[in-house]
Design an enzyme around this catalytic site. Structure first.
Site, short mmCIF file in Angstrom:
data_model
loop_
_atom_site.label_atom_id
_atom_site.label_comp_id
_atom_site.label_asym_id
_atom_site.label_seq_id
_atom_site.Cartn_x
_atom_site.Cartn_y
_atom_site.Cartn_z
N ARG A 223 89.02 84.72 126.93
CA ARG A 223 88.20 85.64 127.74
C ARG A 223 88.86 85.98 129.07
O ARG A 223 88.32 86.77 129.86
CB ARG A 223 86.84 85.03 128.00
CG ARG A 223 86.08 84.77 126.72
CD ARG A 223 84.71 84.28 127.02
NE ARG A 223 83.95 85.30 127.69
CZ ARG A 223 82.82 85.79 127.24
NH1 ARG A 223 82.32 85.35 126.13
NH2 ARG A 223 82.17 86.71 127.91
N GLU B 124 93.09 103.67 115.93
CA GLU B 124 93.02 102.21 116.02
C GLU B 124 94.39 101.58 115.71
O GLU B 124 94.79 100.61 116.36
CB GLU B 124 91.94 101.68 115.07
CG GLU B 124 91.89 100.17 114.92
CD GLU B 124 91.57 99.40 116.20
OE1 GLU B 124 91.23 100.04 117.21
OE2 GLU B 124 91.67 98.16 116.18
N CYS C 149 86.57 86.36 131.80
CA CYS C 149 86.35 85.15 132.58
C CYS C 149 85.48 84.18 131.79
O CYS C 149 84.70 84.59 130.94
CB CYS C 149 85.70 85.40 133.93
SG CYS C 149 86.60 86.48 135.01
N TRP D 51 89.89 86.35 134.81
CA TRP D 51 90.54 87.63 134.56
C TRP D 51 90.32 88.43 135.84
O TRP D 51 89.20 88.82 136.14
CB TRP D 51 89.90 88.32 133.36
CG TRP D 51 90.62 89.58 132.94
CD1 TRP D 51 91.69 89.68 132.10
CD2 TRP D 51 90.31 90.92 133.33
NE1 TRP D 51 92.06 90.99 131.96
CE2 TRP D 51 91.24 91.78 132.70
CE3 TRP D 51 89.35 91.48 134.17
CZ2 TRP D 51 91.21 93.17 132.87
CZ3 TRP D 51 89.32 92.85 134.35
CH2 TRP D 51 90.26 93.67 133.69
N HIS E 78 102.08 120.78 119.79
CA HIS E 78 101.63 121.50 120.99
C HIS E 78 102.05 120.77 122.26
O HIS E 78 101.34 120.80 123.26
CB HIS E 78 100.11 121.72 120.93
CG HIS E 78 99.72 122.64 119.82
ND1 HIS E 78 99.86 124.00 119.91
CD2 HIS E 78 99.26 122.39 118.58
CE1 HIS E 78 99.48 124.56 118.77
NE2 HIS E 78 99.11 123.60 117.94
N LYS F 151 96.11 99.09 118.33
CA LYS F 151 96.47 97.71 117.95
C LYS F 151 97.93 97.45 118.27
O LYS F 151 98.28 96.44 118.84
CB LYS F 151 96.18 97.53 116.45
CG LYS F 151 95.85 96.19 116.01
CD LYS F 151 94.40 95.77 116.21
CE LYS F 151 93.84 96.04 117.55
NZ LYS F 151 92.45 95.96 117.73
N GLU G 170 98.59 97.29 122.13
CA GLU G 170 98.04 96.16 122.89
C GLU G 170 98.73 94.84 122.59
O GLU G 170 98.87 94.01 123.47
CB GLU G 170 96.52 96.06 122.79
CG GLU G 170 95.96 95.70 121.46
CD GLU G 170 94.44 95.74 121.43
OE1 GLU G 170 93.79 95.51 122.44
OE2 GLU G 170 93.89 96.02 120.33
N LYS H 7 89.06 89.33 126.29
CA LYS H 7 88.04 89.58 125.27
C LYS H 7 86.71 89.76 125.99
O LYS H 7 86.44 89.07 126.96
CB LYS H 7 87.98 88.35 124.36
CG LYS H 7 87.19 88.58 123.09
CD LYS H 7 88.13 88.83 121.97
CE LYS H 7 87.44 89.10 120.67
NZ LYS H 7 88.22 90.02 119.84
N ASN I 79 81.38 84.63 137.02
CA ASN I 79 81.82 85.73 136.15
C ASN I 79 81.10 86.99 136.61
O ASN I 79 79.92 86.92 136.93
CB ASN I 79 81.40 85.49 134.69
CG ASN I 79 82.28 84.46 134.01
OD1 ASN I 79 83.22 83.96 134.59
ND2 ASN I 79 81.95 84.16 132.77
N GLY I 80 81.78 88.13 136.57
CA GLY I 80 81.11 89.39 136.95
C GLY I 80 81.76 90.00 138.18
O GLY I 80 82.83 89.56 138.62
C1 F6R Z 1 90.87 96.08 121.17
C2 F6R Z 1 89.61 95.49 121.57
C3 F6R Z 1 88.75 96.24 122.50
C4 F6R Z 1 87.27 96.08 122.13
C5 F6R Z 1 86.39 96.69 123.24
C6 F6R Z 1 84.92 96.59 122.89
O1 F6R Z 1 91.54 95.27 120.27
O2 F6R Z 1 89.27 94.40 121.16
O3 F6R Z 1 89.10 97.59 122.58
O4 F6R Z 1 87.04 96.69 120.91
O5 F6R Z 1 86.63 96.04 124.45
O6 F6R Z 1 84.51 95.26 122.79
P1 F6R Z 1 83.16 94.89 122.09
O7 F6R Z 1 83.26 95.28 120.66
O8 F6R Z 1 83.00 93.42 122.29
O9 F6R Z 1 82.08 95.68 122.78
#
Ligand code: F6R
Length: 587
Positions: A27, A464, A2, A75, A487, A468, A471, A582, A99-100
């Site tokens: 965000r 990772e 948000c 969001w 397994h 990636k 997502e 984000k 936000n929150g």
């Molecule tokens: C995946 C991604 C998330 C962040 C996670 C932690 O691409 O970006 O998995 O890594 O939400 O976010 P931060 O690093 O901001 O605490």
């Protein structure tokens, strides 16, 4: 997660608010809205979808001749993305954006319903709005202070009252800043929203109430607080795509530069880093990709420094029983420094008297400010929702910490330091091989299941890679320890199922190759990423051989670019994947 923008000044705020929202869209982006105020008149415009949908709606309406306004990109938490649930919300004399999450919203709502309040949305935000309205009798600061005593959870509010020309802001566990322009004041959840107008700002601390007229007055429990004015270091053009089609691609391509910047202070100078061997146990705590960076750190520290390391998901760590019976260091990893669960984990460790170290990107973020010590990565703003360059730098810093710990534990290998200087160039060479990644992407993008396998550090890296890919491309993907696949999960492998194997650890190479044989025998399309020439499979990406400390740094970009190319071939919204946001500032 948000985004908030607020403005009070001499201009009609429409452009500032919409542009601010566009800068915050990463965000949260399922709905948005603005509210404008001119005297006692208030105009609220809300829309589902991207900010461009809101912009269209705003442009089609006759707007108030306002000099004050608030805006929000959402969001969804409480309630589906809809116009009714989008912010700003209005109850009685109060209009606000939030936000929150208000955790006791249902309880409060029940009481308010009995008192005759009518709600028009399913949101916790509207409940908070009603609580502030209930206490509002002409003194806004008093009403806000009374209301926040009743609200449980996290909030950043930007508020105006029907019969006042002032703008208000208050926050707890969700960031909010005040920006200073020329006779203009801004409120934002993130400096990126207002950087085109000002780089001068103050951070609001927990429950400080900010009252904005011509000047800014901040109080905590009624007492005046003097705010420090900071200068933001991000520049307006750092939000530019610089000719790249997507932020994700731009940010991957920035990796050599940001690696250079981040590693430089430590070249021939590891004294600046803490010595992990002073501790008996390390807990690495983080979420998502940051946690996967921690998995690489764990492997390197344990293998090279013989030190006990656990990696924990922050949302579990904050609630589980943690035994602190050894001299422990808790390392928090966070790009944003605002991830709610990581903040809570940090506070838990601090409460127990445990030392904390943050590996963080955003200076001035909650984790940067509250952790015992900090190592800053120099990623600059990361706009694509899926992290790439910040993850890369988290891995780089953990590799340096592991190297320093190894030296303290008796390693005598000076070549590693020479290698550090070459890393940016080597990563650049890996990034230049775009055609190889595109070729692999073309071979796999139509599949609905993709597996990654590896052992030890290669497994840590593959987790990772898998995250990636899923997502940004929405292809189901899982990473497995190579020996574990048979397994159970191998039942999902059939003709043409892509299996991406990472094979860089020489000690265990033959074992992983046997596992590749097992999937090949079941028809899998085998893609190998290795620091050796391994033949007999569908695709090979050969990366340079490096010391075990830095080997992941040349594998990670291959995985990021494969994910990027696959998502592009599938026509996905690469920078803003569905359902994601984000900086996850709620639990
Ligand atoms: C995946 C991604 C998330 C962040 C996670 C932690 O691409 O970006 O998995 O890594 O939400 O976010 P931060 O690093 O901001 O605490």
């Amino acid at each position: 997660m948000c985004g908030i923008v607020g403005y009070k000044g001499k201009q009609q705020p429409k452009e500032i608010l919409i542009e601010g929202l566009k800068n915050l869209e990463y965000r949260g982006y399922d709905s948005s809205g603005i509210a404008l105020k001119d005297g006692n008149e208030i105009q609220v415009i809300r829309s589902v979808g991207k900010i461009s949908c809101l912009e269209e709606k705003v442009n089609s309406e006759k707007l108030l001749d306002a000099r004050m306004g608030i805006a929000h990109t959402r969001w969804a938490t409480h309630g589906v993305p809809s116009v009714e649930n989008a912010h700003p919300h209005r109850v009685g004399k109060v209009t606000l954006v939030h936000n929150g999450i208000i955790e006791n919203a249902s309880e409060l709502k029940e009481k308010l319903l009995k008192e005759g309040v009518v709600f028009n949305s399913e949101t916790d935000t509207e409940v908070a709005c009603a609580v502030i309205n209930k206490y509002y009798e002409g003194d806004a600061v008093k009403a806000i202070n009374k209301a926040i005593k009743e609200l449980k959870g996290s909030y950043a509010f930007c508020i105006f009252f029907e019969d006042s020309d002032k703008l208000y802001a208050v926050r707890k566990d969700s960031p909010l800043i005040v920006g200073y322009g020329d006779d203009e004041i801004y409120v934002a959840s993130d400096i990126a929203a207002i950087i085109n107008y000002t780089n001068q700002y103050s951070l609001l601390e927990e429950n400080e109430v900010c009252e904005i007229d011509k000047d800014v007055k901040v109080t905590l429990n009624g007492k005046k607080v003097k705010k420090e004015i900071l200068t933001a270091t991000i520049s307006a053009d750092s939000k530019d795509k610089c000719g790249y089609e997507h932020y994700m691609l731009k940010e991957i391509m920035e990796e050599p530069v940001v690696l250079e910047k981040t590693l430089k202070p430590y070249v021939d100078n590891l004294d600046k880093l803490p010595d992990l061997t002073e501790y008996e146990e390390i807990h690495i705590v983080a979420c998502g990709s940051a946690m996967y960076a921690g998995m690489i750190g764990k492997t390197l520290i344990e293998e090279n420094a013989n030190l006990r390391v656990t990696v924990e998901v922050a949302s579990e760590y904050r609630y589980k029983k943690v035994i602190y019976d050894r001299k422990t260091l808790v390392i928090l990893i966070s790009q944003s420094g605002e991830t709610a669960d990581t903040i809570a984990a940090m506070r838990k460790a601090k409460m127990a008297g445990i030392e904390t170290l943050a590996i963080v990107n955003v200076v001035g973020s909650t984790i940067a400010r509250e952790s015992g010590s900090q190592i800053f990565i120099e990623a600059g703003p990361e706009i694509a929702v899926a992290t790439t360059k910040a993850y890369m730098l988290q891995v780089a810093i953990l590799s340096l910490l592991a190297y320093k710990a190894a030296l303290s534990s008796g390693l005598d290998d000076k070549n590693v330091m020479a290698e550090i200087k070459k890393i940016p160039r080597m990563v650049r060479e890996i990034l230049d091989r775009r055609d190889d990644y595109l070729e692999i992407a073309k071979a796999i993008y139509k599949r609905e299941d993709i597996f990654f396998i590896g052992r030890k550090i290669d497994y840590a890296v593959s987790m990772e890679g898998s995250l990636k890919l899923k997502e940004v491309s929405y292809i189901h993907s899982e990473a497995y320890q190579a020996g574990e696949l048979k397994h159970g999960t191998i039942s999902l492998v059939d003709d043409g199922t892509p299996v991406i194997s990472i094979i860089t650890d020489k000690d265990i190479r033959e074992k992983t190759i046997s596992n590749v044989q097992e999937v090949k025998a079941r028809g899998a399309k085998c893609i190998i990423i290795s620091n050796e020439e391994i033949t007999g499979y569908d695709h090979l990406i050969q990366v340079p051989e490096m010391s075990n400390f830095f080997q992941p740094l040349v594998v990670v970009p291959c995985l990021q670019l494969i994910a990027y190319e696959v998502a592009k071939l599938r026509g996905c919204d690469i920078d803003k994947p569905k359902n994601l946001a984000k900086s996850v500032t709620v639990e």
